[in-house]
Motif scaffolding. Structure first.
Motif, mmCIF file in Angstrom:
data_model
loop_
_atom_site.group_PDB
_atom_site.id
_atom_site.type_symbol
_atom_site.label_atom_id
_atom_site.label_comp_id
_atom_site.label_asym_id
_atom_site.label_seq_id
_atom_site.Cartn_x
_atom_site.Cartn_y
_atom_site.Cartn_z
ATOM 1 N N ALA A 243 0.789 -1.122 0.148
ATOM 2 C CA ALA A 243 0.092 -0.088 0.005
ATOM 3 C C ALA A 243 0.958 1.275 -0.046
ATOM 4 N N GLY A 244 1.794 1.402 0.620
ATOM 5 C CA GLY A 244 2.947 2.332 0.909
ATOM 6 C C GLY A 244 3.457 2.753 -0.621
ATOM 7 N N ASN A 245 3.787 1.691 -1.238
ATOM 8 C CA ASN A 245 4.384 1.854 -2.678
ATOM 9 C C ASN A 245 3.241 2.657 -3.645
ATOM 10 N N LEU A 250 1.187 7.070 -6.471
ATOM 11 C CA LEU A 250 0.309 8.018 -6.923
ATOM 12 C C LEU A 250 0.196 9.446 -6.682
ATOM 13 N N MET A 251 1.081 9.600 -5.480
ATOM 14 C CA MET A 251 1.625 11.089 -5.048
ATOM 15 C C MET A 251 2.450 11.686 -6.077
ATOM 16 N N LEU A 293 -4.292 10.832 -0.437
ATOM 17 C CA LEU A 293 -4.143 11.343 0.883
ATOM 18 C C LEU A 293 -5.273 10.470 1.571
ATOM 19 N N CYS A 294 -6.581 10.487 1.034
ATOM 20 C CA CYS A 294 -7.920 9.843 1.572
ATOM 21 C C CYS A 294 -7.584 8.182 1.849
ATOM 22 N N TYR A 295 -6.767 7.584 0.665
ATOM 23 C CA TYR A 295 -6.517 6.358 0.761
ATOM 24 C C TYR A 295 -5.569 5.978 1.767
ATOM 25 N N LYS A 301 -4.455 3.566 7.118
ATOM 26 C CA LYS A 301 -4.228 4.176 8.592
ATOM 27 C C LYS A 301 -5.544 3.755 9.211
ATOM 28 N N GLY A 302 -6.713 3.586 8.617
ATOM 29 C CA GLY A 302 -8.012 3.197 9.375
ATOM 30 C C GLY A 302 -8.476 4.423 10.099
#
Length: 391
Positions: A243-245, A250-251, A293-295, A301-302
Motif C-alpha cells: 500500500a505504501g508503494n 500515486l502521489m 491522501l484519503c486512501y 491508517k484506518g
C-alpha cells in the motif's frame, strides 16, 4: 428511479450511481469519501442564496485560470474513471460477455443523459429551447466512452489514447482556423469549440451565453481524458502491491501531472469552460493527490470515524445531485404572497430568515450550507437504513 433496501456494499448490477463511482468492487471507503466530498462541494457551489453575492473561492474563474470551484467537476470525472477500473475489472476478463456489458454501460450512460435533460426541461418543458449539454449529460457520455475504452483495451493503449486526445485537442484549439472567423483563438465566443457548439446545437446551449456551452461537444473529448487518468489511477490502486508503494507512486504522478499542467498553461491556458489539456493534467494531478491522501488516511491508517458525513454523500452521489437540482426548481414554482408582492418560496425563506440577520455574502453562504446539512440529514437516514436509490 426505484428505491431499494440494500447493504452499502458493491452490487452485482452496473447502476447509474455506479456510473458516478458508487460501484467499486471491492469497495474503497476512501473513494466513496472522496466522491462524497466532491458531491458536497458541487451542492455548495450550485446553491448560493444570491448568485450576485458569492465569495471568490466559490466562483468559477471568469475565463482562464482555476479556482477551488473549478476543481469539483474534473474531480468527479476522475472518480468516475477510478470506479470504472474497479467495477469492470471482472467483466474485462470475460470477453464473451463484453457485448452484454457494453449494453449495460450504454444504457446507464443514456439514463444519466436523460436525467440531465429532464433537469434542463423542468418545469416548463420547452423542447424548442432546451439546453442539450449539461453536467449529467457530460458524465453520461464520458462514462460510456471511458468504460468501453477500459473494457476493450489494455493499459498501454489507454495511455496512447489519453495522450492523443490531449495533444490532438491542443492542436485543434491552437492551430486550426475557425470557419467563418479566421485564425484560431481562445476567446469565449469565437474559438473552435464555440463555433462547433453554435453550428450543431443552435438555440440549445447554456442560456448565460447562448452561443457556446461549458459542457459543449468538442470539450467533452478532453473530459474523457480526465476520466481515463482516473481509470489508470484505479488500475494502479488495484494492483497487488504494498500500500505504501501504491500511495507513493500515486502521489508522485499527482505532482508530475500538476506540474505538467502548470507548464502547459504557459502556452495553452488552464480553462474549465474549454476543458483545456493543461486543465486536464492540472486538475487530475490534484485529484490523484487528494485520493492518495484519503486512501492513506482511511483505508491504510484506518481513520474512519470522521468520514461518515462524506460517506453518506458518496454512496448516493447521483441521487443527491439530481434531487438538489430538482428541489430548487420546485420551490421556484411555489408562490407566497408578501406585503411586497408575490415571490417564490425560496426567495421568501431566504429574505425572511437569512438576509435580515447576516451580511449579503454570509447570508448567501449560509443558505448554501443549509442545503448541505439538509441533504446530509436525509442521506444519513438513508445510509443507516441501508437505502440506495438506483437509477
Amino acid at each position: 428511479m426505484n428505491t431499494t433496501s440494500t447493504s452499502p456494499q458493491p452490487s452485482e448490477k452496473l447502476t447509474a450511481n455506479e456510473a458516478s463511482g458508487a460501484l467499486a468492487r471491492p469497495r474503497l471507503r476512501s473513494l466513496d469519501v472522496f466522491r462524497g466530498i466532491t458531491v458536497l462541494s458541487m451542492i455548495l457551489v450550485n446553491n448560493p442564496g444570491n448568485w450576485g453575492k458569492i465569495y471568490a473561492p466559490l466562483r468559477h474563474a471568469a475565463w482562464h485560470g482555476c479556482t477551488p470551484t473549478d476543481l469539483v467537476f474534473p474531480f468527479f470525472l476522475f472518480i468516475v474513471g477510478v470506479s470504472i477500473a474497479y467495477a469492470l475489472s471482472g467483466a474485462k476478463l470475460a470477453p464473451e460477455n463484453h457485448s452484454k456489458t457494453i449494453g449495460r454501460i450504454i444504457r446507464r450512460g443514456l439514463t444519466l443523459f436523460a436525467l440531465g435533460l429532464f433537469l434542463a426541461l423542468f418545469p416548463k418543458f420547452e423542447f424548442e429551447a432546451v439546453r442539450i449539454p449539461g453536467v449529467l449529460q457530460r458524465i453520461g457520455v464520458v462514462f460510456i466512452i471511458a468504460a468501453i475504452i477500459f473494457l476493450k483495451t489494455e493499459k498501454r493503449t489507454q495511455i496512447i489514447i489519453l495522450s492523443s486526445v490531449l495533444v490532438g485537442y491542443w492542436v485543434l484549439m491552437m492551430f486550426v482556423p475557425v470557419p467563418g472567423i479566421g485564425e484560431s483563438n481562445l476567446l469565449p465566443t469565437t474559438n473552435l469549440a464555440a463555433w462547433l457548439d453554435n453550428t450543431l446545437l443552435p438555440g440549445h446551449l447554456w442560456k448565460s451565453t447562448k452561443v457556446w456551452d461549458p459542457e459543449g461537444i468538442l470539450s467533452t473529448l478532453p473530459a474523457v481524458a480526465t476520466a481515463l487518468i482516473g481509470v489508470l489511477a484505479g488500475q494502479w490502486l488495484k494492483k497487488k502491491d504494498d500500500a505504501g508503494n501504491k500511495i507513493a507512486w500515486l502521489m508522485v504522478w499527482g505532482v508530475i501531472c500538476t506540474c505538467l499542467g502548470l507548464i502547459w498553461d504557459l502556452h495553452f491556458p488552464i480553462n474549465k469552460s474549454l476543458w483545456t489539456s493543461s486543465y486536464v493534467l492540472y486538475t487530475a494531478g490534484l485529484a490523484m493527490l487528494g485520493l492518495g491522501l484519503c486512501y492513506w488516511l482511511i483505508d491504510v491508517k484506518g481513520y474512519q470515524r470522521f468520514t461518515t458525513p462524506f460517506l453518506v454523500y458518496g454512496v448516493n452521489a447521483i441521487t443527491v445531485f439530481f434531487l438538489s437540482g430538482l428541489i430548487p426548481r420546485i420551490m421556484g414554482m411555489i408562490k407566497v404572497n408578501t406585503p411586497a408582492g408575490e415571490v417564490d418560496s425560496k426567495t421568501f425563506l431566504y429574505e425572511s430568515f437569512y438576509t435580515p440577520h447576516l451580511s449579503p455574502y454570509n447570508a448567501s453562504l449560509a443558505w448554501a450550507l443549509t442545503w448541505i446539512f439538509f441533504w446530509m440529514i436525509i442521506l444519513w437516514v438513508m445510509y443507516k437504513k441501508n437505502i440506495i436509490i438506483k437509477v
